[in-house]
Design a protein around this motif. Sequence first.
Motif, PDB file in Angstrom:
ATOM      1  N   VAL A 136       0.858  -1.184   0.000  1.00  0.00           N
ATOM      2  CA  VAL A 136       0.000   0.000   0.000  1.00  0.00           C
ATOM      3  C   VAL A 136       0.898   1.239   0.000  1.00  0.00           C
ATOM      4  CG1 VAL A 136      -1.917   1.224   1.088  1.00  0.00           C
ATOM      5  CG2 VAL A 136      -1.721  -1.251   1.369  1.00  0.00           C
ATOM      6  N   LEU A 137       0.644   2.144  -0.941  1.00  0.00           N
ATOM      7  CA  LEU A 137       1.409   3.381  -1.051  1.00  0.00           C
ATOM      8  C   LEU A 137       0.467   4.576  -1.096  1.00  0.00           C
ATOM      9  CD1 LEU A 137       3.885   2.415  -3.943  1.00  0.00           C
ATOM     10  CD2 LEU A 137       4.310   2.258  -1.487  1.00  0.00           C
ATOM     11  N   HIS A 138       0.884   5.677  -0.495  1.00  0.00           N
ATOM     12  CA  HIS A 138       0.183   6.960  -0.592  1.00  0.00           C
ATOM     13  C   HIS A 138       1.192   7.954  -1.142  1.00  0.00           C
ATOM     14  CE1 HIS A 138      -2.492  10.212   1.539  1.00  0.00           C
ATOM     15  NE2 HIS A 138      -2.104  10.585   0.324  1.00  0.00           N
ATOM     16  N   LEU A 139       0.983   8.363  -2.398  1.00  0.00           N
ATOM     17  CA  LEU A 139       1.898   9.269  -3.073  1.00  0.00           C
ATOM     18  C   LEU A 139       1.293  10.657  -3.151  1.00  0.00           C
ATOM     19  CD1 LEU A 139       2.979   7.002  -6.079  1.00  0.00           C
ATOM     20  CD2 LEU A 139       4.016   7.176  -3.808  1.00  0.00           C
ATOM     21  N   GLY A 140       2.087  11.654  -2.806  1.00  0.00           N
ATOM     22  CA  GLY A 140       1.635  13.026  -2.864  1.00  0.00           C
ATOM     23  C   GLY A 140       2.032  13.686  -4.165  1.00  0.00           C
ATOM     24  N   GLN A 141       1.871  14.993  -4.212  1.00  0.00           N
ATOM     25  CA  GLN A 141       2.212  15.757  -5.396  1.00  0.00           C
ATOM     26  C   GLN A 141       3.681  15.550  -5.764  1.00  0.00           C
ATOM     27  OE1 GLN A 141       1.401  19.902  -4.969  1.00  0.00           O
ATOM     28  NE2 GLN A 141       1.519  20.341  -7.152  1.00  0.00           N
ATOM     29  N   ARG A 142       3.938  15.381  -7.079  1.00  0.00           N
ATOM     30  CA  ARG A 142       5.290  15.150  -7.604  1.00  0.00           C
ATOM     31  C   ARG A 142       5.904  13.855  -7.096  1.00  0.00           C
ATOM     32  NH1 ARG A 142       7.674  21.352  -6.973  1.00  0.00           N
ATOM     33  NH2 ARG A 142       6.137  22.340  -8.342  1.00  0.00           N
ATOM     34  N   GLY A 143       5.066  12.925  -6.672  1.00  0.00           N
ATOM     35  CA  GLY A 143       5.546  11.610  -6.285  1.00  0.00           C
ATOM     36  C   GLY A 143       6.106  11.500  -4.888  1.00  0.00           C
ATOM     37  N   ARG A 144       5.888  12.510  -4.043  1.00  0.00           N
ATOM     38  CA  ARG A 144       6.395  12.429  -2.667  1.00  0.00           C
ATOM     39  C   ARG A 144       5.716  11.292  -1.914  1.00  0.00           C
ATOM     40  NH1 ARG A 144       5.033  14.735   2.362  1.00  0.00           N
ATOM     41  NH2 ARG A 144       3.281  15.871   1.453  1.00  0.00           N
ATOM     42  N   MET A 145       6.512  10.464  -1.229  1.00  0.00           N
ATOM     43  CA  MET A 145       5.979   9.313  -0.509  1.00  0.00           C
ATOM     44  C   MET A 145       5.395   9.757   0.828  1.00  0.00           C
ATOM     45  SD  MET A 145       5.705   5.979  -1.005  1.00  0.00           S
ATOM     46  CE  MET A 145       7.033   5.637  -2.158  1.00  0.00           C
ATOM     47  N   LYS A 146       4.076   9.723   0.950  1.00  0.00           N
ATOM     48  CA  LYS A 146       3.425  10.086   2.205  1.00  0.00           C
ATOM     49  C   LYS A 146       3.287   8.890   3.141  1.00  0.00           C
ATOM     50  CE  LYS A 146       0.672  14.094   0.783  1.00  0.00           C
ATOM     51  NZ  LYS A 146      -0.711  14.658   0.779  1.00  0.00           N
ATOM     52  N   ALA A 147       3.114   7.710   2.582  1.00  0.00           N
ATOM     53  CA  ALA A 147       2.983   6.502   3.404  1.00  0.00           C
ATOM     54  C   ALA A 147       3.353   5.288   2.562  1.00  0.00           C
ATOM     55  CB  ALA A 147       1.567   6.362   3.943  1.00  0.00           C
ATOM     56  N   LYS A 148       3.969   4.309   3.209  1.00  0.00           N
ATOM     57  CA  LYS A 148       4.349   3.053   2.555  1.00  0.00           C
ATOM     58  C   LYS A 148       4.335   1.946   3.588  1.00  0.00           C
ATOM     59  CE  LYS A 148       8.296   0.703   0.415  1.00  0.00           C
ATOM     60  NZ  LYS A 148       8.333  -0.321   1.498  1.00  0.00           N
ATOM     61  N   THR A 149       3.676   0.859   3.279  1.00  0.00           N
ATOM     62  CA  THR A 149       3.648  -0.268   4.202  1.00  0.00           C
ATOM     63  C   THR A 149       4.995  -0.994   4.186  1.00  0.00           C
ATOM     64  OG1 THR A 149       2.645  -1.609   2.448  1.00  0.00           O
ATOM     65  CG2 THR A 149       1.170  -0.660   4.092  1.00  0.00           C
ATOM     66  N   VAL A 150       5.349  -1.564   5.331  1.00  0.00           N
ATOM     67  CA  VAL A 150       6.552  -2.388   5.445  1.00  0.00           C
ATOM     68  C   VAL A 150       6.127  -3.850   5.318  1.00  0.00           C
ATOM     69  CG1 VAL A 150       8.457  -3.108   6.937  1.00  0.00           C
ATOM     70  CG2 VAL A 150       7.694  -0.716   6.935  1.00  0.00           C
ATOM     71  N   PRO A 151       6.643  -4.581   4.314  1.00  0.00           N
ATOM     72  CA  PRO A 151       6.238  -5.973   4.135  1.00  0.00           C
ATOM     73  C   PRO A 151       6.535  -6.820   5.370  1.00  0.00           C
ATOM     74  CG  PRO A 151       7.455  -5.184   2.222  1.00  0.00           C
ATOM     75  CD  PRO A 151       7.602  -4.138   3.280  1.00  0.00           C
TER      76      PRO A 151
END
Length: 267
Positions: A136-151
Amino acid sequence: MKEGSLVIPEGDRPFRAEVPGGEVVAYRRAGPGHAECEDAAAVVSSTAGTLLLVADGMGGQPAGARASQLAIEEVAARVLAEVGEGGELRHALLDGIEAANRAVRALGVGAGTTLAAMAVRADGHARAVHVGDSVVLHLGQRGRMKAKTVPHSPTGLLVEAGTIDEAEALRHEDRHLVTNYIGQEGMRIEVGASKRVMPRDTLIAASDGLADNLDLEEIVNRVRRGPLLAAGEALCELARQRMERPGPSDPSKPDDLTFLLYRPSGR
């Protein structure tokens, strides 16, 4: 799509659907040479918000396809029932995952599945919830990583600890191992922080068929701009190429591939 559950069919190309508050692009297909797709996915819409669900039945164990389908069905049914009675989306999702774990264990054949979920509330906040190594990823404007799950995997923990990087993880011999899944006694649910979804954000829920064939930068570069359907087409094309015709230095893991992309309205 209004209130209800949209189960994602298997197909050759991604497709687009409108949901309350936004749009979704979805894709699900069996991996090269696979007899059936062991992934399952659904988009669940209710008055409380929209829920993206992707489950990846565990290969090498019995009834992987049944486990992933059952998990999606249990979560979707519990969410729609509880929200319909005035329940909160997050609580309904957690109850649904617990119900899914009981149902998969009740199959009695040792089946298991991962689950990646993104709950987008009607007020515009989103939260990632996952079990296993689906993404699960949450990408902000210009591809900034707002959230990423750790497998929930040995390689996921090594990356999080800084012992290896993402490129090394893609080629690690233990990449296929999963330490936490639905159908396991002692299953644990990881709940991410709530984040505001802004007009140019993109949310992604995907099976590991995506993250095992594309690195994060490649995923981000294909979804951070342009129409959402075009982003889905680009992800699909590169992932399938890596599985079927990889270059000498490319990561390649032929696997079932499923992803859901979401953007809010008013982009």
